[in-house]
Structures are given as structure tokens and as C-alpha cells.
Design an enzyme around this catalytic site. Structure first.
Site, PDB file in Angstrom:
ATOM      1  N   PRO A   1      32.609  21.180  21.794  1.00 52.72           N
ATOM      2  CA  PRO A   1      33.272  20.017  22.703  1.00 52.72           C
ATOM      3  C   PRO A   1      32.382  18.985  23.305  1.00 52.72           C
ATOM      4  O   PRO A   1      31.564  19.573  24.009  1.00 52.72           O
ATOM      5  CB  PRO A   1      34.308  20.652  23.704  1.00 52.72           C
ATOM      6  CG  PRO A   1      34.348  22.036  23.239  1.00 52.72           C
ATOM      7  CD  PRO A   1      33.191  22.500  22.727  1.00 52.72           C
ATOM      8  N   GLU A   2      32.757  17.725  22.875  1.00 47.74           N
ATOM      9  CA  GLU A   2      31.656  16.761  23.488  1.00 47.74           C
ATOM     10  C   GLU A   2      32.149  16.153  24.612  1.00 47.74           C
ATOM     11  O   GLU A   2      33.484  16.329  24.932  1.00 47.74           O
ATOM     12  CB  GLU A   2      31.358  15.731  22.364  1.00 47.74           C
ATOM     13  CG  GLU A   2      30.372  16.614  21.183  1.00 47.74           C
ATOM     14  CD  GLU A   2      29.868  15.665  20.349  1.00 47.74           C
ATOM     15  OE1 GLU A   2      29.463  14.185  20.727  1.00 47.74           O
ATOM     16  OE2 GLU A   2      29.703  15.948  19.146  1.00 47.74           O
TER      17      GLU A   2
END
Ligand SMILES: [Zn+2]
Length: 279
Positions: free
Chosen positions: A2-3
Site C-alpha cells: 500500500p502506498e
């Protein structure tokens, strides 16, 4: 992994659904996710019981939930961590459940992690303690969604990496916080800058445009709840709706000019770009 937009979506979900609630009890099913200073599941659970979540903050891809009594719960999802909110045990728990927080009133916050590489830390909510335990936060670069982030800041913070391709510079969390493979490719495409270009060849105008597109793409993606991925859901279990223009579209044609997109590897990461639109 996840960014920033995905972690921001999780943050917003926890802010909306969990902040203001008081912990009734905690169950830890994968003790290895508990990191210093408290690694004993019993001590961790006993200490958290009775505390109320007072805020939900994010720095890069890291989450910090303020608690009463001057404590905070730090969380890093790493590759596959997921927080899901459930009401009155209405969802099956799943075999990758690592931690279960039950709140007064019946709400549950569940932490699932198929690889168990994520981290939870119960610590004092002070910068010195947080930076001491999580050095990555102490050395983290500019926050792209904060006021003041611009081309000049990005250019300045990248100065020690001018010899590297701009894509790998963007992946360096000490240059800019929270940008990973998806949004590095997307912001470079939208800026018209080839990912293979050495950072030192960027003009002032390029840096300005790149910083603007980083902000735009991260905001748009966060408002779409992130990008669809096997690794990520929001706290309600919903998938991301952001549609990347180049990331994950190897062998497709550029939507702008029709040229087949090119794939290469930079910094060990698959990189997709348009050889016509990005120079
Ligand atoms: Zn193109």
C-alpha cells in the site's frame, strides 16, 4: 505494498469509524507483529484496554493513532497488512487475523496480514520515542500532501541522488514520503518525464511539473480509495477505484498517443512508461 493514497484511505476510515471509541479488550494471534517497546501480547493488551483512540495521523506510509494517557498505537502495513472494521462480529475472522481490537459498544478493528510483516507498536506519543523506535520516520522526506511541498523542495531534497534515474529517486522515502511504484510511474507519465532520466537532467520546470503531478495523482487516488490490488482493501473491505494510466498496463497502448508502452526495471521495480510522451 500500500502506498500513500491507500494508507491515507485507511487513516480516513479509522478516523471516521474508530476515533472516539474506547478499547474494551485486545487479542493478539500473531505476536511477531508486536515490536518494541512492548512485545508481550498480554502486557500490550492489558495496557491498551480502557484507552480511547483520540486521533488518526499518517506520515508517508506509516500510521499513528493517538490514545488517551499520552500513548499512541503505531502501525505499518508493510506489504500485506489490512485493517478492517467490523460490527458485532458480523464478518468471519479469516485465518490471517493477527490482532483484534474490541471496542466498547461492539465495534471491532481487525488487523489481517497474510505475511505478518506488518508492525504494531504501543509507545509514548512523543516525537523522540517514535523517531527512536522507527528511524525511517526520523529520516523521512517531505510529505507531498502537506503545505509547502513544491518543485523546489523536491529538487532540493533529491540533490544527493542527482546521479540516479528520477524514478528511483521518487521511490526513496527520505526524498519524498509515501510514493511507491504505482504513483511514481503515474506522476512521471503525467509530467511527461521518462523514468530512466537522470535526476540531474531535470530542469526547474520539470521539477515544478513533477511535484504538481505527484500532488495531483496522490490526491485523486486517495479520493478514489486507492488503486485496485490483491494486497489492499479499505477498512470497510472495499477495493480501490483509482485507474492508473501506465502502471500495470505493460504492452497496452498509451491512451494519449497510441504508442505501445515500454516496460523496464529500475531500482529492482517494474517500470512502465510511454517512450513518446515521456522524454
Ligand atoms: Zn504516449
Amino acid at each position: 505494498m500500500p502506498e500513500l493514497p491507500e494508507v491515507e484511505t485507511v487513516r480516513r476510515g479509522i478516523e471516521k469509524r474508530i476515533v472516539g471509541l474506547t478499547v474494551e479488550s485486545v487479542s493478539i494471534f500473531a505476536p511477531q507483529i508486536l515490536k518494541s517497546p512492548i512485545t508481550d501480547p498480554l502486557v500490550f493488551s492489558e495496557k491498551l484496554a480502557g484507552m480511547t483512540f483520540v486521533d488518526a495521523r499518517r506520515r508517508g506510509k506509516h500510521l499513528i493513532f493517538g490514545l488517551t494517557s499520552g500513548y499512541a498505537l503505531y502501525a505499518h502495513l508493510n506489504m500485506r497488512g489490512q485493517f478492517v472494521v467490523a460490527l458485532n462480529s458480523d464478518l468471519p475472522q479469516g485465518k490471517y487475523l493477527c490482532a483484534l481490537f474490541r471496542f466498547v459498544g461492539g465495534v471491532e478493528l481487525r488487523y489481517h496480514d497474510i505475511w505478518r510483516w506488518g508492525e504494531l507498536r504501543l509507545l509514548h506519543d512523543s516525537q523522540s520515542e517514535i523517531f527512536g523506535l522507527v528511524p525511517a520516520l526520523a529520516s523521512m522526506g517531505a510529505e507531498p500532501l502537506s503545505e509547502g511541498f513544491c518543485g523546489a523542495v523536491l529538487q532540493h531534497d533529491a540533490r544527493s541522488r542527482y546521479g540516479s534515474p528520477i524514478k528511483t529517486v521518487l521511490l526513496d522515502q527520505s526524498v519524498v514520503a509515501g510514493v511507491g511504484n504505482i504513483y511514481a510511474d503515474e506522476s512521471l507519465y503525467r509530467s511527461g518525464i521518462a523514468p530512466i532520466r537522470k535526476a540531474r537532467t531535470l530542469t526547474d520546470r520539470d521539477w515544478h511539473r513533477l511535484a504538481s503531478e505527484i500532488i495531483n495523482v496522490l490526491k485523486e487516488a486517495a479520493d478514489c480509495g486507492g488503486t485496485l490490488s490483491d494486497n489492499y482493501v479499505d477498512v470497510d473491505g472495499s477495493v480501490g477505484r483509482y485507474q492508473p494510466q501506465v502502471y500495470g498496463r505493460a504492452k497496452e497502448n498509451c491512451t494519449n498517443c497510441g504508442t505501445p508502452l515500454v516496460t523496464t526495471r529500475l531500482g529492482g521495480r517494474s517500470t512502465v512508461y510511454c517512450p513518446e510522451c515521456q522524454r
